[in-house]
Design a protein around this motif. Structure first.
Motif, PDB file in Angstrom:
ATOM      1  N   ARG A   1     -64.343  19.074  29.388  1.00 44.06           N
ATOM      2  CA  ARG A   1     -65.571  19.035  29.195  1.00 44.06           C
ATOM      3  C   ARG A   1     -66.232  18.231  30.511  1.00 44.06           C
ATOM      4  N   ARG A   2     -65.535  17.041  30.619  1.00 41.55           N
ATOM      5  CA  ARG A   2     -66.088  16.301  31.817  1.00 41.55           C
ATOM      6  C   ARG A   2     -65.532  16.360  33.273  1.00 41.55           C
ATOM      7  N   ASP A   3     -64.617  17.236  33.369  1.00 45.47           N
ATOM      8  CA  ASP A   3     -64.100  17.775  34.798  1.00 45.47           C
ATOM      9  C   ASP A   3     -64.104  19.121  35.020  1.00 45.47           C
ATOM     10  N   SER A   4     -65.444  19.779  35.339  1.00 50.88           N
ATOM     11  CA  SER A   4     -65.631  21.089  35.581  1.00 50.88           C
ATOM     12  C   SER A   4     -64.658  21.683  36.644  1.00 50.88           C
ATOM     13  N   ASP A   5     -64.061  20.985  37.301  1.00 48.17           N
ATOM     14  CA  ASP A   5     -63.162  21.693  38.546  1.00 48.17           C
ATOM     15  C   ASP A   5     -61.978  22.048  38.316  1.00 48.17           C
ATOM     16  N   LEU A   6     -61.449  21.499  36.792  1.00 48.78           N
ATOM     17  CA  LEU A   6     -60.083  22.151  36.468  1.00 48.78           C
ATOM     18  C   LEU A   6     -59.888  23.525  36.281  1.00 48.78           C
ATOM     19  N   GLY A   7     -58.744  24.034  36.666  1.00 49.18           N
ATOM     20  CA  GLY A   7     -58.605  25.500  36.448  1.00 49.18           C
ATOM     21  C   GLY A   7     -58.821  26.311  35.040  1.00 49.18           C
ATOM     22  N   GLY A   8     -58.745  25.503  34.079  1.00 58.70           N
ATOM     23  CA  GLY A   8     -59.089  25.931  32.796  1.00 58.70           C
ATOM     24  C   GLY A   8     -58.051  25.252  31.621  1.00 58.70           C
ATOM     25  N   THR A   9     -58.138  25.557  30.505  1.00 55.28           N
ATOM     26  CA  THR A   9     -57.655  24.751  29.388  1.00 55.28           C
ATOM     27  C   THR A   9     -57.140  25.860  28.446  1.00 55.28           C
TER      28      THR A   9
END
Length: 184
Positions: free
Chosen positions: A66-74
């Motif tokens: 939610r805070r790190d929009s640069d991640l690949g995904g969850t």
């Protein structure tokens, strides 16, 4: 690469009566954010980092994403935090509502979320707010068989550890990861 991270946090300092202190989930999320920072420092790009977890670990992963929009995904397997299980104090329910509202405010949350019918912690109905978020692929699955594969006599919350889940969902998870990597 797969890195199986097991953090230090086992308990929080949250007071179930007055709502003071920090929950175990919030502490886990902080640990995972620190891990993501270390991975970036070692040269991993954010879009190459995927978070996965079960239960409170899945909820914590969603909080980080939610805070790190640069991640690949969850990949969130039966995410749960102070959900519907009976006997939760008013303070727990309020904290869960606060965290759910925070997640619901995400502009984009690239996630594959699994919820299971009959889960005593968080079932599909209590997690449906996630299904409405842009980027979320929400899978509400039955608790007795998945795509014709029987799950046996297992608690719904534990289905992600069962053969019925692995036999039917591993390809779906890999497809999610591949699609997210291709999008970058």
């Amino acid at each position: 690469y797969v890195y199986a991270y097991c953090g230090e946090t086992r308990f929080g300092s949250f007071d179930q009566q007055d709502g003071s202190g920090e929950t175990k989930v919030a502490k886990r999320a902080r640990e995972v954010r620190e891990l993501v920072g270390r991975l970036r420092a070692e040269g991993w790009a954010g879009h190459q980092i995927f978070l996965a977890g079960h239960s409170a670990g899945a909820w914590a992963a969603l909080l980080v994403a939610r805070r790190d929009s640069d991640l690949g995904g969850t990949i969130a397997l039966a995410p749960a935090f102070a959900g519907l299980r009976q006997g939760r104090s008013r303070a727990w329910r309020a904290e869960r509502a606060r965290q759910a509202a925070d997640l619901a405010g995400a502009m984009h949350l690239p996630s594959l979320v699994y919820a299971f019918k009959g889960d005593a912690y968080e079932g599909p109905n209590s997690l449906k707010f996630l299904a409405a978020l842009p980027g979320v692929d929400f899978r509400a699955l039955p608790n007795d068989r998945i795509d014709g594969v029987p799950c046996g006599l297992v608690r719904p919350h534990a289905i992600p550890a069962e053969d019925c889940f692995a036999r039917t969902q591993v390809a779906e998870i890999l497809d999610f990861i591949e699609a997210r990597l291709a999008a970058k």
